[in-house]
Design an enzyme around this catalytic site. Structure first.
Site, short mmCIF file in Angstrom:
data_model
loop_
_atom_site.label_atom_id
_atom_site.label_comp_id
_atom_site.label_asym_id
_atom_site.label_seq_id
_atom_site.Cartn_x
_atom_site.Cartn_y
_atom_site.Cartn_z
N GLU A 188 44.58 -28.14 15.21
CA GLU A 188 43.62 -27.92 16.29
C GLU A 188 44.01 -28.58 17.61
OE1 GLU A 188 39.66 -28.72 14.92
OE2 GLU A 188 39.63 -26.92 13.68
N GLU A 222 42.38 -20.05 7.72
CA GLU A 222 41.03 -20.52 7.37
C GLU A 222 40.03 -19.39 7.58
OE1 GLU A 222 39.88 -24.16 9.26
OE2 GLU A 222 41.87 -25.06 9.07
#
Length: 724
Positions: A520, A602
């Site tokens: 991220e 994800e």
């Protein structure tokens, strides 16, 4: 707790009481003495004392029901609270729901979080903490604390307790009920019979009738201008029923004194529940002098914000904006509006359209696209001494396994559940650890390492032939960084980063096929802020030196420009609501030009209706599988109560597969190729199949011959010689 706030409190019983009492006949509640009718029997303080009270605060605090309630006192830690041992009164692998009435007392603040937690001790002494649910409690009124939990492990002891408020704040408990959770009734398919797919619901979207149907949100001014693009936005072309060009008119919004000001339209009566709508428009700003401007199509649904799509304008060109949304509960009002740029920046909007998407039509296209991208022609060539005449020779081809990686997130406690393990082994060939490899998990305190859970998961995957992604070495979002790392000086942080790399990659050298090196990076910059812009490239270079075998992934696709950074793949997170095929495909096209393998790392989709959830999942999986740049798919879980998002599960807590799970299983069957027929006069049998492992059964001259082969990606037909 202040003195003389009690009218009556019983302080005789502060010791933990034996929980050997039997539950009353017909009482499903596994909590004993749930309303304190038997004083404080079966209850105890967790690191603090508990009191039995009829009232507090000079009569201002009274029970919501019954004659009394329990209060904690002397809390010096957030985890202090009231608890009850429920060992022996619950069953593992069953879902339970908790309903409690709570409030706080003695707080200088107006509110504090009260959390229900389960402490599980395994027979080997290992501990597990399960956060059940939280609620914002106040000192003004009683509130309901509700949630569900599941215990997978065999437990020697299980305790449920309340915790959360700051030290010195008392937790009050009026009642607690913990029962076997009732199964949610299956959803019904939504009624979409009268939906006009591909037809915009926006009034006067082409501005032929001036500004009719449009209103300014706030004190801004709307006018009609000329000079916008006349072509339809590319992401909308495949979904719209009409392909007429635009007329070049646009709404010009001036006098914007707030970021939320812009053109708006009431669409309350035009929406259908559970229908997925695509959003499409051209947008532009007058200036980017103060930096890039965010433009957002938003909806106010009963005063709740819903994102319909956004784009960042870095100059004053026209930009395509695309998005989607879905409404699942009947609203009283839905207001569409366009917003985002800074106050004083003029906003232009052209050809704004909102229309229902026909996913079934898109799926037909994707099936053809998938056959082109994921299949290869095969020629089975039969030879041997009996093959001068092939008349009557029959062949049956069965695909045993599709080689395309489809995996799931797993956690250590998940694999204690035999039902979970069975579903995982049968349906996934890759795994990724939810938390067990993250730095805050493996080294919560400096020098105190915990690799046992990661070792267990890795051993489980190895024994079951499951490939594993390493998630993750670092996480850039500051809130995920453990306190001891945050407290380090620059030099010591650099040493700690190097130790983390050396320790992890040396321990697991050759064990992981992929690593998410720095998770991220688009959302956080902790390490870059502390250690400089070169740290990210250094993390990749060092990781590659320590273990050259895994592909190193990153979520930020600009990092591959860093000097020497050995970036091997792009990991795309897919926590998506109401996915739209052309939007997903467009994003993948842009990422695909980099030439790096793309993995969706994800994936989860969420809807209260399991049929819609199934459609969302199918939309995601078909779109991803049909795109040539994608090399793998990882679901972010599939089992109820073991996922980070609500209403995203494919299998309920007790093992029942819902419509979304059935859709996954159906797709996996669809992506297996089978063929049968007779050998032609040249001794050949031709078919086109998905990449993977096959068995062939040949019946010729009263003989049955079996053969197996693997079909890999290739530009030319695969010729398989079979000598019988």
């Amino acid at each position: 707790m202040a003195e003389n706030h009690f009218l009556k409190c019983n302080t005789d019983d502060f010791q933990e009481i034996s929980t050997g009492n039997s539950i009353e006949a017909g009482d499903e509640n596994i909590i004993l003495n749930p309303r304190f009718e038997d004083g404080l029997n079966n209850w105890s303080g967790r690191g603090c004392k508990i009191l039995l009270c009829e009232s507090l605060g000079n009569g201002k605090v009274l029970p919501l029901s019954g004659k009394s309630f329990a209060s904690t006192t002397g809390r010096t830690q957030n985890w202090n609270g009231i608890q009850q041992d429920i060992t022996g009164r619950f069953q593992r692998k069953l879902a339970y729901e908790i309903s409690a009435v709570v409030r706080i007392f003695g707080s200088p603040a107006a509110a504090a979080v009260v959390q229900a937690t389960l402490w599980v001790q395994k027979p080997n002494g290992k501990e597990q903490y399960i956060v059940i649910t939280r609620v914002q409690a106040t000192d003004k009124e009683w509130v309901q604390l509700q949630g569900k939990f599941l215990v997978n492990s065999v437990a020697a002891k299980v305790v449920i307790y309340l915790e959360g408020p700051p030290p010195g704040v008392d937790i009050l408990l009026n009642t607690m009920v913990v029962k076997h959770a009732q199964k949610v009734p299956p959803s019904l398919p939504p009624d979409t019979e009268n939906v006009l797919y591909g037809v915009s619901i926006i009034t006067n979207n082409n501005l032929i009738d001036g500004l009719n149907g449009w209103s300014p949100l706030g004190s801004c001014t709307l006018n009609v201008g000329q000079g916008a693009p006349r072509i339809l936005p590319p992401m909308a072309i495949d979904s719209l029923a009409s392909h007429e060009p635009l007329n070049g008119r646009y709404i010009l919004t001036t006098n914007r004194s707030q970021t939320w000001m812009g053109p708006s339209q009431d669409i309350t009566d035009k929406l259908n529940l559970f229908v997925t709508y695509q959003v499409s428009a051209w947008v532009r700003v007058s200036s980017v002098r103060n930096g890039p401007q965010n433009i957002n199509v938003a909806l106010g649904v009963d005063n709740q914000y819903v994102n319909g799509g956004q784009v960042e304008a870095v100059d004053d060109r026209w930009y395509e904006i695309g998005g989607s949304f879905r409404i699942e509960k009947q609203p009283s009002k839905v207001l569409l509006y366009v917003q985002g740029p800074l106050a004083g920046v003029d906003l232009m909007v052209s050809g704004l359209q909102i229309f229902p998407v026909d996913r079934k039509a898109r799926f037909k296209y994707l099936k053809k696209r998938t056959d082109e991208v994921r299949k290869r022609d095969v020629i089975l060539k039969i030879s041997g001494c009996y093959c001068d005449d092939f008349f009557g020779t029959s062949i049956k081809v069965t695909q045993i396994k599709n080689n395309f990686p489809i995996g799931s997130c797993i956690n250590r406690t998940d694999i204690d559940n035999e039902n979970f393990v069975e579903f995982f082994k049968n349906n996934f060939n890759w795994g990724v650890f939810g938390n067990e490899l993250k730095w805050y998990y493996t080294e919560p305190q400096q020098g105190n390492f915990n690799y046992a859970d990661a070792d267990d998961l890795l051993d489980f995957c190895n024994k079951n032939g499951v490939q594993v992604r390493g998630h993750c070495i670092f996480w850039e979002v500051e809130s995920t960084v453990q306190p001891w790392v945050k407290s380090l000086s620059k030099n010591n942080l650099m040493i700690a980063v190097q130790n983390r790399l050396t320790g992890l990659l040396t321990r697991y050298k050759g064990k992981f096929k992929h690593y998410d090196v720095n998770n991220e990076m688009l959302h956080g910059s902790f390490y870059q802020d502390k250690l400089g812009k070169d740290i990210r490239a250094n993390m990749f270079k060092t990781a590659s030196q320590l273990d050259p075998s895994p592909i190193l992934f990153v979520n930020d696709y600009h990092v591959e420009d860093d000097q020497g950074a050995n970036v091997g793949g792009i990991g795309v997170q897919g926590h998506i609501d109401s996915p739209i095929g052309p939007i997903i495909s467009s994003a993948l096209d842009k990422l695909g030009v980099l030439g790096l393998p793309i993995w969706f790392t994800e994936i989860d989709v969420s809807s209260i209706n399991e049929y819609i959830r199934a459609d969302d999942l199918e939309a995601m999986l078909r779109e991803i599988y049909a795109h040539p740049a994608v090399d793998g798919i990882m679901l972010w879980g599939f089992w109820e109560l073991l996922m980070s998002r609500d209403n995203a599960y494919l299998v309920n807590a007790e093992g029942d597969v819902n419509e979304a799970g059935k859709r996954l299983l159906a797709l996996k069957q669809e992506w297996l190729s089978n063929a049968s027929g007779n050998v032609n006069e040249d001794g050949e049998f031709l078919f086109r199949g998905f990449y993977g492992t096959y068995t062939v059964e040949i019946i010729a001259f009263e003989k049955k011959i079996t053969h197996s082969f693997s079909l890999e990606k290739g530009d030319f037909p695969l010729v398989v010689e079979i000598n019988i």
